[in-house]
Structure formats: C-alpha cells, structure tokens
Design a protein around this motif. Sequence first.
Motif, PDB file in Angstrom:
ATOM      1  N   SER A 134      35.660 -14.264  -0.088  1.00  0.00           N
ATOM      2  CA  SER A 134      35.578 -14.208   1.375  1.00  0.00           C
ATOM      3  C   SER A 134      35.770 -15.573   2.029  1.00  0.00           C
ATOM      4  N   GLY A 135      36.073 -16.585   1.223  1.00  0.00           N
ATOM      5  CA  GLY A 135      36.230 -17.926   1.764  1.00  0.00           C
ATOM      6  C   GLY A 135      35.057 -18.829   1.465  1.00  0.00           C
ATOM      7  N   GLU A 136      33.983 -18.278   0.916  1.00  0.00           N
ATOM      8  CA  GLU A 136      32.806 -19.063   0.532  1.00  0.00           C
ATOM      9  C   GLU A 136      32.422 -18.693  -0.896  1.00  0.00           C
ATOM     10  N   LEU A 137      32.239 -19.695  -1.721  1.00  0.00           N
ATOM     11  CA  LEU A 137      31.911 -19.460  -3.119  1.00  0.00           C
ATOM     12  C   LEU A 137      30.538 -18.811  -3.247  1.00  0.00           C
ATOM     13  N   ASN A 138      30.451 -17.808  -4.103  1.00  0.00           N
ATOM     14  CA  ASN A 138      29.159 -17.155  -4.329  1.00  0.00           C
ATOM     15  C   ASN A 138      28.244 -18.072  -5.137  1.00  0.00           C
ATOM     16  N   ARG A 139      26.987 -17.717  -5.241  1.00  0.00           N
ATOM     17  CA  ARG A 139      25.993 -18.629  -5.824  1.00  0.00           C
ATOM     18  C   ARG A 139      25.771 -18.435  -7.316  1.00  0.00           C
ATOM     19  N   ALA A 140      25.913 -17.216  -7.810  1.00  0.00           N
ATOM     20  CA  ALA A 140      25.537 -16.908  -9.192  1.00  0.00           C
ATOM     21  C   ALA A 140      26.557 -17.454 -10.186  1.00  0.00           C
ATOM     22  N   PRO A 141      26.157 -17.598 -11.454  1.00  0.00           N
ATOM     23  CA  PRO A 141      27.091 -18.058 -12.490  1.00  0.00           C
ATOM     24  C   PRO A 141      27.984 -16.916 -12.970  1.00  0.00           C
ATOM     25  N   ARG A 142      28.610 -16.233 -12.049  1.00  0.00           N
ATOM     26  CA  ARG A 142      29.540 -15.153 -12.331  1.00  0.00           C
ATOM     27  C   ARG A 142      30.491 -15.037 -11.148  1.00  0.00           C
ATOM     28  N   ALA A 143      31.553 -14.278 -11.304  1.00  0.00           N
ATOM     29  CA  ALA A 143      32.486 -14.054 -10.204  1.00  0.00           C
ATOM     30  C   ALA A 143      32.710 -12.545 -10.064  1.00  0.00           C
ATOM     31  N   TYR A 144      33.879 -12.068 -10.416  1.00  0.00           N
ATOM     32  CA  TYR A 144      34.171 -10.633 -10.379  1.00  0.00           C
ATOM     33  C   TYR A 144      35.197 -10.346 -11.463  1.00  0.00           C
ATOM     34  N   HIS A 145      35.349  -9.069 -11.797  1.00  0.00           N
ATOM     35  CA  HIS A 145      36.321  -8.739 -12.839  1.00  0.00           C
ATOM     36  C   HIS A 145      36.828  -7.322 -12.661  1.00  0.00           C
ATOM     37  N   SER A 146      37.836  -6.966 -13.440  1.00  0.00           N
ATOM     38  CA  SER A 146      38.576  -5.716 -13.245  1.00  0.00           C
ATOM     39  C   SER A 146      37.782  -4.465 -13.570  1.00  0.00           C
ATOM     40  N   GLY A 147      36.713  -4.597 -14.335  1.00  0.00           N
ATOM     41  CA  GLY A 147      35.927  -3.426 -14.690  1.00  0.00           C
ATOM     42  C   GLY A 147      34.553  -3.421 -14.071  1.00  0.00           C
ATOM     43  N   ASP A 148      34.404  -4.086 -12.936  1.00  0.00           N
ATOM     44  CA  ASP A 148      33.093  -4.342 -12.339  1.00  0.00           C
ATOM     45  C   ASP A 148      32.525  -3.113 -11.637  1.00  0.00           C
ATOM     46  N   PHE A 149      32.349  -2.019 -12.399  1.00  0.00           N
ATOM     47  CA  PHE A 149      31.933  -0.763 -11.766  1.00  0.00           C
ATOM     48  C   PHE A 149      30.491  -0.806 -11.281  1.00  0.00           C
ATOM     49  N   GLU A 150      29.649  -1.664 -11.890  1.00  0.00           N
ATOM     50  CA  GLU A 150      28.281  -1.790 -11.375  1.00  0.00           C
ATOM     51  C   GLU A 150      28.290  -2.345  -9.951  1.00  0.00           C
ATOM     52  N   GLU A 151      29.186  -3.290  -9.683  1.00  0.00           N
ATOM     53  CA  GLU A 151      29.316  -3.848  -8.330  1.00  0.00           C
ATOM     54  C   GLU A 151      29.805  -2.779  -7.359  1.00  0.00           C
ATOM     55  N   ILE A 152      30.813  -2.015  -7.783  1.00  0.00           N
ATOM     56  CA  ILE A 152      31.313  -0.915  -6.965  1.00  0.00           C
ATOM     57  C   ILE A 152      30.176   0.061  -6.647  1.00  0.00           C
ATOM     58  N   ASN A 153      29.331   0.306  -7.634  1.00  0.00           N
ATOM     59  CA  ASN A 153      28.268   1.289  -7.490  1.00  0.00           C
ATOM     60  C   ASN A 153      27.291   0.917  -6.382  1.00  0.00           C
ATOM     61  N   TRP A 154      26.759  -0.324  -6.413  1.00  0.00           N
ATOM     62  CA  TRP A 154      25.774  -0.664  -5.383  1.00  0.00           C
ATOM     63  C   TRP A 154      26.408  -0.802  -4.015  1.00  0.00           C
ATOM     64  N   ILE A 155      27.687  -1.206  -3.963  1.00  0.00           N
ATOM     65  CA  ILE A 155      28.377  -1.315  -2.679  1.00  0.00           C
ATOM     66  C   ILE A 155      28.552   0.072  -2.048  1.00  0.00           C
ATOM     67  N   LEU A 156      29.062   1.028  -2.830  1.00  0.00           N
ATOM     68  CA  LEU A 156      29.270   2.372  -2.286  1.00  0.00           C
ATOM     69  C   LEU A 156      27.953   3.049  -1.933  1.00  0.00           C
ATOM     70  N   LYS A 157      26.924   2.830  -2.755  1.00  0.00           N
ATOM     71  CA  LYS A 157      25.620   3.416  -2.441  1.00  0.00           C
ATOM     72  C   LYS A 157      25.079   2.855  -1.126  1.00  0.00           C
ATOM     73  N   ARG A 158      25.293   1.563  -0.888  1.00  0.00           N
ATOM     74  CA  ARG A 158      24.800   0.987   0.367  1.00  0.00           C
ATOM     75  C   ARG A 158      25.596   1.512   1.554  1.00  0.00           C
ATOM     76  N   PHE A 159      26.918   1.615   1.408  1.00  0.00           N
ATOM     77  CA  PHE A 159      27.709   2.195   2.496  1.00  0.00           C
ATOM     78  C   PHE A 159      27.229   3.614   2.810  1.00  0.00           C
ATOM     79  N   ALA A 160      26.974   4.399   1.763  1.00  0.00           N
ATOM     80  CA  ALA A 160      26.519   5.776   1.974  1.00  0.00           C
ATOM     81  C   ALA A 160      25.164   5.813   2.674  1.00  0.00           C
ATOM     82  N   ALA A 161      24.257   4.909   2.271  1.00  0.00           N
ATOM     83  CA  ALA A 161      22.923   4.884   2.875  1.00  0.00           C
ATOM     84  C   ALA A 161      22.975   4.447   4.333  1.00  0.00           C
ATOM     85  N   GLU A 162      23.873   3.518   4.661  1.00  0.00           N
ATOM     86  CA  GLU A 162      23.956   2.994   6.019  1.00  0.00           C
ATOM     87  C   GLU A 162      24.800   3.865   6.949  1.00  0.00           C
TER      88      GLU A 162
END
Length: 332
Positions: A105-133
């Motif tokens: 997004s233009g700002e480096l994230n804080r954790a010692p990780r980035a993102y990857h092609s199989g990041d389905f856990e990230e997809i999961n919490w993002i979609l769950k939050r969109f659904a909840a909101e």
Amino acid sequence: MKPDGFPYAAPWWLPGGNAQTLWAALASRRHFGPVPRWTRSRWIAPDGDFIDVDQAQHASPTGAPLLVLFHGLEGSSASQYAVAFADFAAANGLAFAVPHFRGCSGELNRAPRAYHSGDFEEINWILKRFAAENPGRPLLAVGVSLGGNALMRWAAEMGASASQHVRAVASVCSPLDLAAGGHAIGRGFNRLVYTRMFLGSMVPKALKKLEQHPGLFDRDALLAARNLFEFDNLFTAPLHGFRDTQDYWSRASAKPVLHQIRVPALALNARNDPFVPAVSLPTPQQVGRHVTLWQPAQGGHVGFPVSHGALGVPGHVRAMPEAVGHWLLAHL
C-alpha cells in the motif's frame, strides 16, 4: 470448460501475448466513468501487523453486492485492472474494495513476513471481516494473478463453508501451477523485462524488511538473486514457513486442489499469457463441477485490451472486468 465464455479477440495492432500484456499495463484506457476515488482504512491483522484497505467512494444502493479484489504481485488499487474493476463496479451499482497485501500500500508492514501466492489464511480473515462489516451485502471476490491463486486456494481450503462468506469467486490470469509460471517468467524475454521489473520493486522492500529485522536473511545472497526462483528461495519461502522455493511453489499452488472448491468459481486464463504456459492450465478433468474454465487464445497477462475509437487506438481494458463481473453477478 467454456473457452468461449469470454470470446476475446485482440486488436490487429497488438499481436502476441507480450504486446497485449504491456499495452494494457502501460498505455490502455482503464475507465469510462470518473477516475475512481478511494477511502483508505487500516486493518490490524490477527498477528498485530496491518494491511491497508481502499474502498471506492462511488455510491451504491443499500444491500448491493460488495466486490472485493485481491491484487497481483506488487499490485495495488492503482493497478490498471483494479481501476477497471472499480469502473465496472461504479457503472453497475456495486460497492468495491481492494485490500492490499502486506507492504503493497506504499508503507512497509511491521512483521517479519510479507505476502505470498498461497496466503489463504490472509484471504480468510480479510473476507470474514468484510462479511462481518457488511452484513446486508452479498460478497463477491476476484483475484488477479497472485491474488487469484491465493483466492482459489482459500476457496479450496474452505470447501462448502466458503459459501458462508462469498457467493462466488474468480481468478484472472493466475499462475495456478506456480512452478510452471515461476520457470516461465525466468526465461528469455520474460526474464529481461518482467523479472527485472518485479525484482526492481521486491528487492528494495526486502532490504527494508532486513533493516526492520536484522538477521532475517542473507543480504548479499539476496542482492545476487537474478530470478524469482532465487528470490523466493531466500526471502518468500523461508519467511512464510516453506522449506525452499520448490516446497513453496508445490504447496501454494491452487491447481492440485481446484476439485475441492464448493462455491461457484471462474478461472480465466489467456492461452498466450507470457507468465502462465498454456500446457500448465487446468483441464475440465482436473476441476470439480463448481469451477468454470475460460481459456481464450489471446489476452496476454491481465491484458485483454480492446480497440477503441475510429482508428482502433488507444485500447481499453474494461472488457475483461465486464465479462468477469457479470459472471460473478449471475451467481448471486
């Protein structure tokens, strides 16, 4: 498979996958309506890190569907396909959002990780939050390139429970076989142009990550990386729990698990995509009944430019979002 589900034909003045890819990214018209405007929100991830989410400011009726787009490698809400999908959403009264993968997004994230092609856990919490909101809005999701592989991995992992969060999903030009795509982008013209472009963005971000977390990886080895295989071996794989690049590409690929998907899913891939060899694309025998395959002969990588104007130029890229978007809407 319905290869003619998107009967795309490239303009005569854009022969070949590379021309269709590069024109779409560098010179195409992305929107017919006003330039999309965004409202940015920062979401705190389960591990305490953050992502930035851009939501389009155009109006949409109460209860209208929310279309969520997961971008590709080093993409963002400014990518040509994100702008084109935002334009489609505005024209069809849909809410629209682009969650940025960590560090995009233009700002480096804080954790010692980035993102990857199989990041389905990230997809999961993002979609769950969109659904909840957005409890009154049906959710539709599309992933482009890397984002599409991760989205399809999520749909496969979730199985029947995916329908609790989304009505339908789509992937566009995704390397569903990561090894085939990774090797293809590391050869010939692809290596000279696309690999250089990606590494030109990814290596500086990785070095900033090393400043955040000293000792995270071997700096000199990373600087010597000349292709995505070597970069993934030093950075992406070990930072995200994979043994090496081969382990990452094998375990993160969506192709072997497409038969597990239980929600309507579309996989659109041009057969002349420079990044995704046609021989690696899934066949009808390799996917379940919930997955639709569109594999037109032309289009390039997230290209699909269409002639516009009396002389056929400049081209626009609204046709692909139109086709994919209406396919998703048909499954509400």
